[in-house]
Motif scaffolding. Structure first.
Motif, mmCIF file in Angstrom:
data_model
loop_
_atom_site.group_PDB
_atom_site.id
_atom_site.type_symbol
_atom_site.label_atom_id
_atom_site.label_comp_id
_atom_site.label_asym_id
_atom_site.label_seq_id
_atom_site.Cartn_x
_atom_site.Cartn_y
_atom_site.Cartn_z
ATOM 1 N N UNK A 331 30.407 42.285 39.534
ATOM 2 C CA UNK A 331 31.141 43.129 39.367
ATOM 3 C C UNK A 331 32.701 42.830 39.286
ATOM 4 N N UNK A 332 33.517 43.275 39.266
ATOM 5 C CA UNK A 332 34.980 42.931 39.606
ATOM 6 C C UNK A 332 36.355 43.924 39.588
ATOM 7 N N UNK A 333 36.280 44.096 40.934
ATOM 8 C CA UNK A 333 37.256 45.062 42.261
ATOM 9 C C UNK A 333 38.372 44.501 42.989
ATOM 10 N N UNK A 334 38.945 45.212 42.400
ATOM 11 C CA UNK A 334 40.262 44.611 43.381
ATOM 12 C C UNK A 334 40.035 44.824 44.541
ATOM 13 N N UNK A 335 40.419 43.648 45.315
ATOM 14 C CA UNK A 335 40.719 43.528 46.879
ATOM 15 C C UNK A 335 41.454 42.650 47.645
ATOM 16 N N UNK A 336 40.877 42.931 49.425
ATOM 17 C CA UNK A 336 42.687 42.050 49.575
ATOM 18 C C UNK A 336 43.764 42.982 49.692
ATOM 19 N N UNK A 337 44.079 43.997 49.039
ATOM 20 C CA UNK A 337 45.033 44.984 48.921
ATOM 21 C C UNK A 337 46.266 45.273 50.292
ATOM 22 N N UNK A 346 49.825 45.369 46.389
ATOM 23 C CA UNK A 346 49.144 43.631 45.638
ATOM 24 C C UNK A 346 48.007 43.416 46.138
ATOM 25 N N UNK A 347 47.555 43.545 45.233
ATOM 26 C CA UNK A 347 45.582 43.356 45.335
ATOM 27 C C UNK A 347 44.969 41.513 44.485
ATOM 28 N N UNK A 348 43.399 40.910 45.409
ATOM 29 C CA UNK A 348 43.812 40.140 44.130
ATOM 30 C C UNK A 348 42.265 40.677 44.121
#
Length: 361
Positions: A331-337, A346-348
């Motif tokens: 799974x690919x999720x937004x992280x370290x926002x 801004x998210x990775x």
């Protein structure tokens, strides 16, 4: 650079939408709350053709109600809406409480109908959660001003009445209890199953009453509590569901026999805890039959084959010893926002491996 307030508001909206999208979809099953059939199937969305003036008449007619219940539904436009709200509230809470169980509150037509023909623990829970849902929804509807025949609770029995200044808007449990008792009606005392069903409905109402809290706010110079504004509020329905789930776990089995001398029904096999007080006064959920194990597909459920489980928590129980399959997915999720000054986030993108466990057939 766009206006900061607009960008922040837009981000908040997107965050809310994302959160809602992560929730399980709403159930299309709901509780009908009739004496003969406390569960029915009907789409939760309803668009009347004749405009709002008689819209609740149409909805009341579509619900599976008895003659008296339909009349009660029609006499106040807010009742139909409240019934639908209670239905959804009860069904979703039932499915939440049993999400990790073999029986996961399956409400599909044939399974529901077959369970309701029997006196299982699951049947007891359905009667209790449905009456609790209606009691809760009706009391809230009164305080929200959605009903013509009731308003806020006037709380005449608050302690130290002279020291309290009534304010706020309390949930009207008094009106709600009266409405639900009238709505459910009375059943024959000679039929054990009818007595058990009605008893379990009353247990749901009692749990709502036990969860009422009095909330107060102080008014006075420098925060002194010279005057208090107080109102009564019902506990969140999720707490009600937790209590009823505990009652389900400790439900008592009752049995009947005929007293040849008096011709009356007895409960000789009722455990001591239920015999200690009259049948109608115990706060336990009651059932008259042992439940099936719900492991294999049957007339009562689809079984647990392919059901998702949690390793080291409930896979052994839900899969009934058949074992489980393991499937890996990425799974690919937004992280370290991070919020960047002033107006955007801004998210990775993080990749995470997840394992899904499902019961073998």
């Amino acid at each position: 650079m766009p206006d900061g307030r607009v960008a922040v508001r837009a981000w908040s909206t997107l965050t809310l939408i994302a959160a809602l999208c992560s929730l399980p979809p709403p159930s299309h099953a709901y509780f009908g709350l009739t004496g003969n059939e406390p569960l029915s199937i009907l789409p939760l969305s309803f668009q009347p053709e004749d405009g709002p003036a008689r819209a609740h008449f149409k909805l009341c007619d579509r619900l599976k109600l008895e003659k008296k219940q339909r009349r009660m539904c029609r006499r106040d436009p807010g009742v139909a809406e409240t019934l639908m709200e209670a239905i959804s509230l009860s069904a979703l809470e039932c499915q939440y409480q049993f999400r990790f169980e073999r029986w996961n509150c399956t409400l599909e037509g044939r399974y529901r109908a077959n369970i309701l023909k029997r006196g299982f623990k699951e049947t007891a829970f359905l009667y209790a959660i449905s009456s609790a849902g209606l009691t809760h929804a009706m009391a809230k509807a009164c305080s929200a001003g959605r009903m013509e025949r009731c308003t806020c609770d006037e709380a005449p029995d608050l302690e130290n009445r002279k020291a309290w200044q009534w304010g706020g808007c309390g949930d009207n449990l008094k009106y709600s209890n009266k409405f639900v008792k009238d709505f459910l009606g009375k059943r024959s005392n000679k039929d054990l199953r009818a007595r058990v069903d009605m008893h379990n409905s009353h247990v749901g109402m009692k749990v709502i009453k036990a969860g009422v809290d009095t909330t107060c706010k102080c008014h006075g110079v420098s925060g002194s509590c010279t005057v208090q504004t107080c109102w009564r509020q019902l506990a969140p329905f999720h707490k009600i569901g937790m209590v009823l789930k505990q009652r389900y776990e400790t439900a008592l089995k009752v049995a009947s026999a005929t007293n040849q001398a008096k011709g009356e029904g007895e409960l000789p096999h009722t455990p001591p805890r239920a015999r200690a007080e009259p049948f109608s006064r115990t706060s336990d959920l009651l059932h008259i039959e042992d439940s099936p194990n719900f492991c294999q597909a049957s007339m009562y459920s689809a079984g647990t084959s392919a059901r998702k489980c949690h390793k080291d928590k409930n896979c052994d129980a839900i899969c009934c010893g058949r074992g489980h399959n393991t499937q890996s997915r990425v799974l690919t999720r937004p992280c370290q926002c991070q919020v960047r000054w002033c107006c955007y986030v801004e998210c990775k993108q993080c990749t995470q491996k997840e394992e899904v466990y499902t019961c073998k057939g």
